[in-house]
Motif scaffolding. Structure first.
Motif, PDB file in Angstrom:
ATOM      1  N   PHE A   7       2.977  32.645  17.197  1.00 55.82           N
ATOM      2  CA  PHE A   7       3.614  32.754  18.512  1.00 55.82           C
ATOM      3  C   PHE A   7       5.069  32.287  18.464  1.00 55.82           C
ATOM      4  O   PHE A   7       5.968  32.958  18.977  1.00 55.82           O
ATOM      5  N   GLY A   8       5.300  31.133  17.845  1.00 61.31           N
ATOM      6  CA  GLY A   8       6.643  30.562  17.860  1.00 61.31           C
ATOM      7  C   GLY A   8       7.647  31.308  17.008  1.00 61.31           C
ATOM      8  O   GLY A   8       8.847  31.306  17.309  1.00 61.31           O
ATOM      9  N   VAL A   9       7.176  31.953  15.957  1.00 64.41           N
ATOM     10  CA  VAL A   9       8.084  32.605  15.009  1.00 64.41           C
ATOM     11  C   VAL A   9       8.067  34.124  15.145  1.00 64.41           C
ATOM     12  O   VAL A   9       9.113  34.772  15.059  1.00 64.41           O
ATOM     13  N   HIS A  10       6.910  34.702  15.385  1.00 72.35           N
ATOM     14  CA  HIS A  10       6.776  36.156  15.315  1.00 72.35           C
ATOM     15  C   HIS A  10       6.666  36.849  16.670  1.00 72.35           C
ATOM     16  O   HIS A  10       6.291  38.028  16.721  1.00 72.35           O
ATOM     17  N   THR A  11       6.952  36.139  17.749  1.00 69.81           N
ATOM     18  CA  THR A  11       7.015  36.804  19.054  1.00 69.81           C
ATOM     19  C   THR A  11       8.365  36.496  19.699  1.00 69.81           C
ATOM     20  O   THR A  11       8.930  35.416  19.494  1.00 69.81           O
ATOM     21  N   GLN A  12       8.859  37.426  20.470  1.00 71.66           N
ATOM     22  CA  GLN A  12      10.141  37.220  21.144  1.00 71.66           C
ATOM     23  C   GLN A  12      10.049  36.090  22.167  1.00 71.66           C
ATOM     24  O   GLN A  12      10.986  35.293  22.304  1.00 71.66           O
ATOM     25  N   LEU A  13       8.925  36.014  22.877  1.00 65.52           N
ATOM     26  CA  LEU A  13       8.770  34.952  23.870  1.00 65.52           C
ATOM     27  C   LEU A  13       8.761  33.580  23.200  1.00 65.52           C
ATOM     28  O   LEU A  13       9.401  32.638  23.690  1.00 65.52           O
ATOM     29  N   ALA A  33      -4.942  26.387  14.538  1.00 64.05           N
ATOM     30  CA  ALA A  33      -3.897  26.060  15.512  1.00 64.05           C
ATOM     31  C   ALA A  33      -2.509  26.231  14.897  1.00 64.05           C
ATOM     32  O   ALA A  33      -1.577  26.708  15.556  1.00 64.05           O
ATOM     33  N   PHE A  34      -2.381  25.844  13.634  1.00 67.05           N
ATOM     34  CA  PHE A  34      -1.107  26.046  12.934  1.00 67.05           C
ATOM     35  C   PHE A  34      -0.741  27.527  12.901  1.00 67.05           C
ATOM     36  O   PHE A  34       0.412  27.906  13.162  1.00 67.05           O
ATOM     37  N   LEU A  35      -1.709  28.363  12.575  1.00 71.22           N
ATOM     38  CA  LEU A  35      -1.450  29.805  12.499  1.00 71.22           C
ATOM     39  C   LEU A  35      -1.044  30.369  13.858  1.00 71.22           C
ATOM     40  O   LEU A  35      -0.167  31.236  13.942  1.00 71.22           O
TER      41      LEU A  35
END
Length: 293
Positions: free
Chosen positions: A30-36, A23-25
């Motif tokens: 998602f939170g850091v490596h995606t624009q959304l 879940a951390f990964l």
């Protein structure tokens, strides 16, 4: 029979450790490596300005209470509680849980990278801020407290600790110190370390240990866990409502989407620590059981 029960508990703890690591990964990716993901985090951070003057005082008090000195004092208190209960292994394990969670949080924050998608130029120079150190401090102390408290006080400790850790996570968002994903990631780091600590306690468990069903606190754990799940669903609904507006620049959003982003993220923060705490509360009676004689 006892060895079989311990074996299944060990399997459950391994599953928890792996699930929370996974879940951390997911949160990091998602939170850091995606624009959304970066856009949603930035919306929540921008939305914290709404009504900020009303909560500045409590937020400052919560965050200023967390320091290296306060962490050491809390760790000493937790170790002392375990020692006066005659649980030396528990005192050491709880201390290692706090130390491990906070050291790994700082290492992850330092070495994880954060790409700049141009979504949050004001904070781009600061680089990566995931996981949140302040949130990890509060959560690690809260979870360790559940482990060391005697059975009669565990439920109160779990709810108070989860509330405090949730307040700390939301406070970092309200103060503009951290993004929502930073706080959520910190809780998952602590949760994974709690599962590892549980395995250590299980390994050193004495032969005269007796697991009492009366110490299970199933109803309290269910209430805390279901409350957390409900908060996560509220968060998911709020953030999914925002997704349709993700093509709009954050500084062009109106008051309503900014508030929904902030409130939805706060619900996600609170829901995550509630679920993590519930999992610890539901398992602790098997890790720190009563003794015969």
């Amino acid at each position: 029979m006892r060895e079989t029960a311990r074996g299944w508990t060990a399997v459950w703890l391994v599953v928890l450790a792996l699930a929370q690591t996974a879940a951390f990964l997911v949160v990091w990716r998602f939170g850091v490596h995606t624009q959304l993901g970066q856009w949603l985090d930035t919306v929540a951070l921008t939305g914290n300005r709404i009504g900020q003057d009303r909560i500045d005082g409590p937020v400052d008090r919560i965050l200023n209470a967390m320091s290296v000195v306060s962490l050491l004092a809390a760790t000493a208190m937790i170790g002392f509680i375990a020692l006066i209960r005659g649980r030396k292994a528990l005192a050491v394990t709880a201390t290692l849980l706090i130390a491990g969670a906070n050291v790994s949080t700082q290492l992850l924050k330092r070495y994880l990278d954060r790409p700049d998608f141009g979504i949050d130029p004001e904070r781009a120079a600061a680089g990566n801020s995931l996981p949140s150190g302040h949130t990890a401090v509060a959560a690690s102390v809260a979870v360790a407290l559940i482990l060391v408290l005697p059975p009669k006080l565990r439920v109160a400790g779990a709810f108070l600790g989860a509330g405090y850790a949730a307040a700390a996570g939301v406070a970092t968002l309200s103060a503009g110190w951290h993004r929502p994903s930073d706080a959520v990631a910190a809780y998952l780091v602590v949760g994974a370390w709690a599962a590892v600590a549980g395995l250590v306690l299980l390994f050193f468990q004495r032969e005269r240990a007796v697991v009492s069903p009366a110490d299970a606190h199933r109803i309290a754990a269910a209430v805390l866990g279901l409350g957390g799940v409900a908060a996560l669903l509220v968060s998911a609904f709020a953030l999914s409502w925002l997704v349709d507006r993700s093509t709009v620049a954050v500084d062009e959003l109106g008051r309503r989407p900014l508030f929904i982003g902030y409130a939805g993220s706060a619900a996600g923060i609170a829901g995550t620590i509630a679920v993590v705490s519930a999992l610890v509360l539901a398992t602790v009676h098997r890790l720190v059981p009563r003794w015969k004689g």
